[in-house]
Design a protein around this motif. Structure first.
Motif, mmCIF file in Angstrom:
data_model
loop_
_atom_site.group_PDB
_atom_site.id
_atom_site.type_symbol
_atom_site.label_atom_id
_atom_site.label_comp_id
_atom_site.label_asym_id
_atom_site.label_seq_id
_atom_site.Cartn_x
_atom_site.Cartn_y
_atom_site.Cartn_z
ATOM 1 N N LEU A 92 -14.845 -11.865 -10.850
ATOM 2 C CA LEU A 92 -13.422 -12.272 -10.871
ATOM 3 C C LEU A 92 -12.542 -11.811 -9.628
ATOM 4 N N PRO A 93 -11.597 -12.657 -9.571
ATOM 5 C CA PRO A 93 -10.474 -12.429 -8.567
ATOM 6 C C PRO A 93 -9.645 -11.289 -8.838
ATOM 7 N N GLY A 94 -9.035 -10.633 -7.979
ATOM 8 C CA GLY A 94 -8.133 -9.563 -8.170
ATOM 9 C C GLY A 94 -6.776 -9.650 -8.738
ATOM 10 N N VAL A 95 -6.449 -10.857 -8.309
ATOM 11 C CA VAL A 95 -5.110 -11.347 -8.490
ATOM 12 C C VAL A 95 -5.052 -11.682 -10.217
ATOM 13 N N PRO A 96 -4.229 -10.942 -10.684
ATOM 14 C CA PRO A 96 -4.224 -10.871 -12.205
ATOM 15 C C PRO A 96 -4.125 -12.393 -12.954
ATOM 16 N N ALA A 97 -3.301 -13.320 -12.244
ATOM 17 C CA ALA A 97 -3.232 -14.602 -12.724
ATOM 18 C C ALA A 97 -4.528 -15.325 -12.626
ATOM 19 N N ASN A 121 -9.123 -1.033 -2.328
ATOM 20 C CA ASN A 121 -8.398 0.239 -1.838
ATOM 21 C C ASN A 121 -6.920 0.464 -2.389
ATOM 22 N N GLU A 122 -6.183 -0.761 -2.665
ATOM 23 C CA GLU A 122 -4.848 -0.662 -2.988
ATOM 24 C C GLU A 122 -4.673 0.143 -4.412
ATOM 25 N N LEU A 123 -5.873 -0.166 -5.360
ATOM 26 C CA LEU A 123 -5.750 0.517 -6.605
ATOM 27 C C LEU A 123 -6.017 2.180 -6.376
ATOM 28 N N LEU A 124 -6.876 2.506 -5.544
ATOM 29 C CA LEU A 124 -7.353 3.765 -5.371
ATOM 30 C C LEU A 124 -6.075 4.572 -4.704
ATOM 31 N N ASN A 148 -1.137 2.097 -4.896
ATOM 32 C CA ASN A 148 0.028 1.095 -4.536
ATOM 33 C C ASN A 148 -0.037 -0.106 -5.406
ATOM 34 N N VAL A 149 -1.038 -0.236 -6.340
ATOM 35 C CA VAL A 149 -0.914 -1.397 -7.253
ATOM 36 C C VAL A 149 -1.608 -0.842 -8.410
ATOM 37 N N LEU A 150 -1.007 -1.030 -9.701
ATOM 38 C CA LEU A 150 -1.317 -0.540 -11.023
ATOM 39 C C LEU A 150 -2.509 -1.534 -11.583
ATOM 40 N N ASN A 151 -3.468 -0.789 -11.954
ATOM 41 C CA ASN A 151 -4.747 -1.631 -12.227
ATOM 42 C C ASN A 151 -4.335 -2.301 -13.522
ATOM 43 N N THR A 152 -3.661 -3.296 -13.685
ATOM 44 C CA THR A 152 -3.234 -3.907 -14.910
ATOM 45 C C THR A 152 -4.444 -4.755 -15.465
ATOM 46 N N ASN A 153 -5.385 -5.335 -14.768
ATOM 47 C CA ASN A 153 -6.526 -5.974 -15.192
ATOM 48 C C ASN A 153 -7.521 -5.273 -15.901
ATOM 49 N N SER A 154 -7.517 -3.867 -15.835
ATOM 50 C CA SER A 154 -8.391 -2.990 -16.705
ATOM 51 C C SER A 154 -8.055 -3.029 -18.148
ATOM 52 N N ASP A 208 -11.135 -7.673 3.916
ATOM 53 C CA ASP A 208 -11.592 -6.632 3.006
ATOM 54 C C ASP A 208 -12.174 -7.136 1.709
ATOM 55 N N ASP A 209 -12.397 -8.623 1.593
ATOM 56 C CA ASP A 209 -13.007 -9.228 0.367
ATOM 57 C C ASP A 209 -14.480 -9.371 0.624
ATOM 58 N N VAL A 210 -14.939 -8.252 0.215
ATOM 59 C CA VAL A 210 -16.420 -7.918 0.521
ATOM 60 C C VAL A 210 -17.449 -7.975 -0.941
ATOM 61 N N SER A 233 -13.946 -7.104 -10.543
ATOM 62 C CA SER A 233 -12.509 -7.747 -10.422
ATOM 63 C C SER A 233 -12.117 -7.367 -9.005
ATOM 64 N N GLY A 234 -11.874 -8.458 -8.364
ATOM 65 C CA GLY A 234 -11.288 -8.032 -6.780
ATOM 66 C C GLY A 234 -12.138 -8.645 -5.737
ATOM 67 N N GLY A 235 -11.720 -8.751 -4.799
ATOM 68 C CA GLY A 235 -12.495 -8.800 -3.340
ATOM 69 C C GLY A 235 -13.227 -10.192 -3.311
ATOM 70 N N LEU A 236 -12.729 -11.393 -3.823
ATOM 71 C CA LEU A 236 -13.110 -12.712 -3.735
ATOM 72 C C LEU A 236 -12.381 -13.488 -2.607
ATOM 73 N N GLY A 237 -11.408 -13.118 -2.301
ATOM 74 C CA GLY A 237 -10.776 -13.943 -1.250
ATOM 75 C C GLY A 237 -11.308 -14.172 -0.094
ATOM 76 N N PRO A 238 -10.400 -14.769 1.048
ATOM 77 C CA PRO A 238 -11.069 -15.030 2.246
ATOM 78 C C PRO A 238 -10.664 -14.030 3.312
HETATM 79 P P1 ATP Z 1 -7.295 -12.784 -2.909
HETATM 80 O O1 ATP Z 1 -7.820 -14.180 -2.429
HETATM 81 O O2 ATP Z 1 -5.672 -12.862 -2.900
HETATM 82 O O3 ATP Z 1 -7.712 -12.100 -1.785
HETATM 83 P P2 ATP Z 1 -9.122 -11.268 -4.418
HETATM 84 O O4 ATP Z 1 -9.885 -11.788 -5.471
HETATM 85 O O5 ATP Z 1 -9.683 -11.089 -2.972
HETATM 86 O O6 ATP Z 1 -7.957 -12.393 -3.998
HETATM 87 P P3 ATP Z 1 -7.746 -8.849 -3.939
HETATM 88 O O7 ATP Z 1 -7.634 -8.908 -2.522
HETATM 89 O O8 ATP Z 1 -8.898 -7.686 -4.280
HETATM 90 O O9 ATP Z 1 -8.335 -10.154 -4.797
HETATM 91 O O10 ATP Z 1 -6.738 -8.497 -4.641
HETATM 92 C C1 ATP Z 1 -5.517 -9.414 -4.374
HETATM 93 C C2 ATP Z 1 -4.267 -8.830 -4.952
HETATM 94 O O11 ATP Z 1 -4.366 -8.866 -6.588
HETATM 95 C C3 ATP Z 1 -4.010 -7.431 -4.783
HETATM 96 O O12 ATP Z 1 -3.370 -7.121 -3.514
HETATM 97 C C4 ATP Z 1 -3.066 -6.843 -5.865
HETATM 98 O O13 ATP Z 1 -1.857 -6.854 -5.815
HETATM 99 C C5 ATP Z 1 -3.699 -7.623 -7.235
HETATM 100 N N1 ATP Z 1 -4.707 -6.958 -7.818
HETATM 101 C C6 ATP Z 1 -6.075 -6.733 -7.389
HETATM 102 N N2 ATP Z 1 -6.810 -6.197 -8.299
HETATM 103 C C7 ATP Z 1 -6.069 -5.673 -9.283
HETATM 104 C C8 ATP Z 1 -5.918 -5.045 -10.553
HETATM 105 N N3 ATP Z 1 -7.140 -4.524 -10.854
HETATM 106 N N4 ATP Z 1 -4.874 -5.160 -11.330
HETATM 107 C C9 ATP Z 1 -3.766 -5.786 -11.014
HETATM 108 N N5 ATP Z 1 -3.540 -6.290 -9.772
HETATM 109 C C10 ATP Z 1 -4.708 -6.562 -8.934
#
Ligand code: ATP
Length: 286
Positions: free
Chosen positions: A173-178, A26-29, A32-38, A91-93, A83-88
């Protein structure tokens, strides 16, 4: 910007594998966060010879994720990345959406469980948390769709997830870029490279000053048609400057370089004939 008029078939090489990428957040939409992963994913996949066919950004919502996956699976790409939404957190669904789309159950995966436990023990040692207070979070991240394999995450707790579904390999994959980059480089590249056979990507970019983009357009289209498998596009930079990017993926490094070198030579010649000043601004061959 001038796009070529060729269909994707102009670029298709039998060695190429295809991918689609689904970004959740939702933060990408909301912006609030730039989609650098793309950009990172697109560049990385292209550089190893995987053709990215589609990228979408969707909400953190189970049914939306499931529907996006079902749609993507219908097109039968070789790979679908999420990419995103694997965390605990609540909203990680993503994995719930994946399980729903594939008609699989979420279940504790023992290999994933060990990976998560090891990371939490490290975090406990560092004084960041208490393992005994984190059971719920750990169980969530160790619960994968049935039949999935976890991918080690060297810098975070949530493992990546790989699932074979028919002809498609689905990788979450997780959303956190690193974390996304670390799992990709550490767990995916060594596995995917041998599958891809030989695919080499090459790029060259020419900067043309003093020729209108509309006059360069027919030159670009004509040059592309002379070098099958090559993609060229121009971007207007303002002040009479245009950047023309020439790129290709081929089954050998020498063929990839031959194509971009030939394209480069023709574009430079033609731009000069049109009265332009030409500079190479960036050369890259991977
Ligand atoms: P976490 O364990 O931190 O919850 P996650 O896999 O669930 O990791 P998200 O909750 O979707 O990932 O995103 C965690 C953070 O990573 C976001 O708050 C945002 O700052 C960053 N992030 C997510 N997706 C992207 C993206 N596509 N490009 C850049 N940063 C992103």
């Amino acid at each position: 910007m001038v796009m070529n008029h060729f269909s994707g078939d102009n670029l298709t090489d039998p060695n190429w594998r295809t991918a689609e990428i689904i970004f959740t957040g939702n933060e990408l939409l909301k912006g609030n966060v730039l989609n650098t992963n793309s950009q990172w994913m697109a560049k990385t996949l292209t550089s190893i010879g995987i053709e990215v066919k589609r990228m979408v950004v969707i909400e953190d919502d189970i049914e939306t994720i499931a529907e996006a996956l079902r749609e993507s699976l219908r097109r039968k790409p070789d790979f679908i990345f999420t990419s995103g939404g694997l965390g605990p957190t609540y909203d990680d669904v993503t994995l719930e959406g994946v399980a729903k789309a594939l008609g699989r159950q979420l279940e504790i995966n023992s290999a994933a469980e060990k990976m998560v436990q090891d990371r939490y023990k490290l975090a406990e040692k560092a004084g960041l948390l208490k393992v005994k207070d984190s059971e719920k979070h750990m169980t969530k991240m160790a619960s994968l769709p049935s039949g999935a394999s976890p991918l080690a995450n060297p810098v975070g707790a949530a493992p990546g997830v790989l699932i074979e579904q028919g002809k498609t390999t689905l990788i979450s994959l997780p959303g956190v870029p690193a974390e996304l980059k670390a799992i990709f480089n550490y767990s995916i590249i060594p596995w995917i490279k041998p599958l891809l056979g030989s695919a080499f990507h090459a790029e060259r970019t020419v900067l043309v000053t003093g020729v209108a983009e509309s006059r360069l357009a027919p030159v670009i289209v004509d040059t592309m048609s002379k070098i099958p498998g090559t993609w060229m596009k121009s971007c207007v930079l303002g002040s009479g400057k245009s950047e023309i990017c020439i790129s290709t993926t081929a089954s050998s490094e020498s063929e990839a370089n031959r194509r971009v070198d030939e394209g480069y030579k023709i574009i430079v010649e033609k731009a000069k004939e049109l009265g332009g000043i030409v500079n190479a601004i960036n050369e890259e061959s991977k």
